[in-house]
Write an enzyme that holds these catalytic residues in place. Sequence first.
Site, mmCIF file in Angstrom:
data_model
loop_
_atom_site.group_PDB
_atom_site.id
_atom_site.type_symbol
_atom_site.label_atom_id
_atom_site.label_comp_id
_atom_site.label_asym_id
_atom_site.label_seq_id
_atom_site.Cartn_x
_atom_site.Cartn_y
_atom_site.Cartn_z
ATOM 1 N N SER A 32 0.821 -1.211 0.000
ATOM 2 C CA SER A 32 0.000 0.000 0.000
ATOM 3 C C SER A 32 0.861 1.270 0.000
ATOM 4 C CB SER A 32 -0.916 0.013 1.224
ATOM 5 O OG SER A 32 -1.582 1.259 1.329
ATOM 6 N N SER A 34 -0.494 4.112 1.039
ATOM 7 C CA SER A 34 -1.153 5.011 1.989
ATOM 8 C C SER A 34 -0.168 5.690 2.942
ATOM 9 C CB SER A 34 -2.229 4.265 2.781
ATOM 10 O OG SER A 34 -3.327 3.956 1.951
ATOM 11 N N THR A 84 -9.453 -1.425 4.952
ATOM 12 C CA THR A 84 -9.577 -1.914 3.589
ATOM 13 C C THR A 84 -9.955 -3.389 3.614
ATOM 14 O OG1 THR A 84 -8.498 -1.936 1.423
ATOM 15 C CG2 THR A 84 -7.122 -2.511 3.333
ATOM 16 N N LYS A 88 -13.990 -4.102 5.912
ATOM 17 C CA LYS A 88 -14.854 -2.915 5.906
ATOM 18 C C LYS A 88 -16.213 -3.139 6.549
ATOM 19 C CE LYS A 88 -12.711 -0.642 1.943
ATOM 20 N NZ LYS A 88 -12.928 0.019 0.641
ATOM 21 N N ASP A 124 -15.028 6.250 0.463
ATOM 22 C CA ASP A 124 -14.671 5.575 -0.785
ATOM 23 C C ASP A 124 -15.309 6.238 -2.005
ATOM 24 O OD1 ASP A 124 -12.909 3.621 0.063
ATOM 25 O OD2 ASP A 124 -14.477 2.173 0.508
ATOM 26 N N ALA A 152 -20.508 -5.593 -7.783
ATOM 27 C CA ALA A 152 -21.426 -5.038 -6.786
ATOM 28 C C ALA A 152 -20.941 -5.325 -5.377
ATOM 29 C CB ALA A 152 -22.834 -5.615 -6.986
#
Length: 307
Positions: A32, A34, A84, A88, A124, A152
């Site tokens: 990541s 981040s 993440t 979640k 998000d 979805a």
Amino acid sequence: MSAVEGGSRVRDRRPEPPSRLFGLLGTHIEGSLSPLMHEAEAARQRLMLSYRLLDTALMGLDDPDWEGLIHWARRFTFTGLNITHPGKQAVIPALDELDDDATLLGAVNTVVFDGGRAIGRNTDHVGFSEALDALHRSGAAVGMDRVVQLGAGGAGAAIAYSLLRAGAKRISLVDVDPERGRALADRLGRAFDRARMEVLSPDEAPAALRVAQGLVNCTPIGMTGVSEGSPIPLDALHPGLWVGDVIYRPLETTLVRAARELGCPVFGGAQMVVGQAAASFGIFTGRRADRTAMLHDFEAEARLRWG
């Protein structure tokens, strides 16, 4: 004791402002970016901020206790967390409060520890909204009469929410699990007209694309190290589409590259991941993040790592 002793001033021994500690909680997140984004932005704003990766795979947790990890982070003085995949939804029972977006989407990507309370939020959808806005500002045609959305799941919920808020008249939700697609449509139907959403199987997607103005990929198909190729037959694309992809590794997926070569307005996942990170930074610090600088940081490092 006087502030002046022997003709010289005593050094001010007041402690420096404490560094705030944040982190990303998830599984297989060792790559990541981040920490880079948050710490670089904090440095630009002269904030003392540390951002750590809490990777359950590296912790050796095959079946993580997500609620316990939230309580652990609070005890170890974390000020906030990003969440993440796949936590979640699993962290929600450990939280004291959810904002409206997190409640509707049934997922949390940002947790703030405030006054003994753990508050869950969802940013998000912010990055996707900003990517759409950037297309509008570029002068591209961004038709919203009909948009085909592939996937979805967790990312798909945030994207569909953003599309509905942006005025999409009809969204075709395409998922390998029709029940998941129907569940998402029903959940978003609490806030929007349910008739604006339909659920299709993957086999029905190419036909839907022929009359669509937009296409968004919310599946992992096309991600480096996960699944190569495109989530949709490339011959189903046409120049009348705008195309977005939530994947940012690589910066340009097979789908995005093929659409761009057809002349379609496109965007990849970098804008979206940076947008949600910037929104989280604002929640964590109360400061407005420089999204342009964060995007530059992200893309520069991504090119070094992934080409």
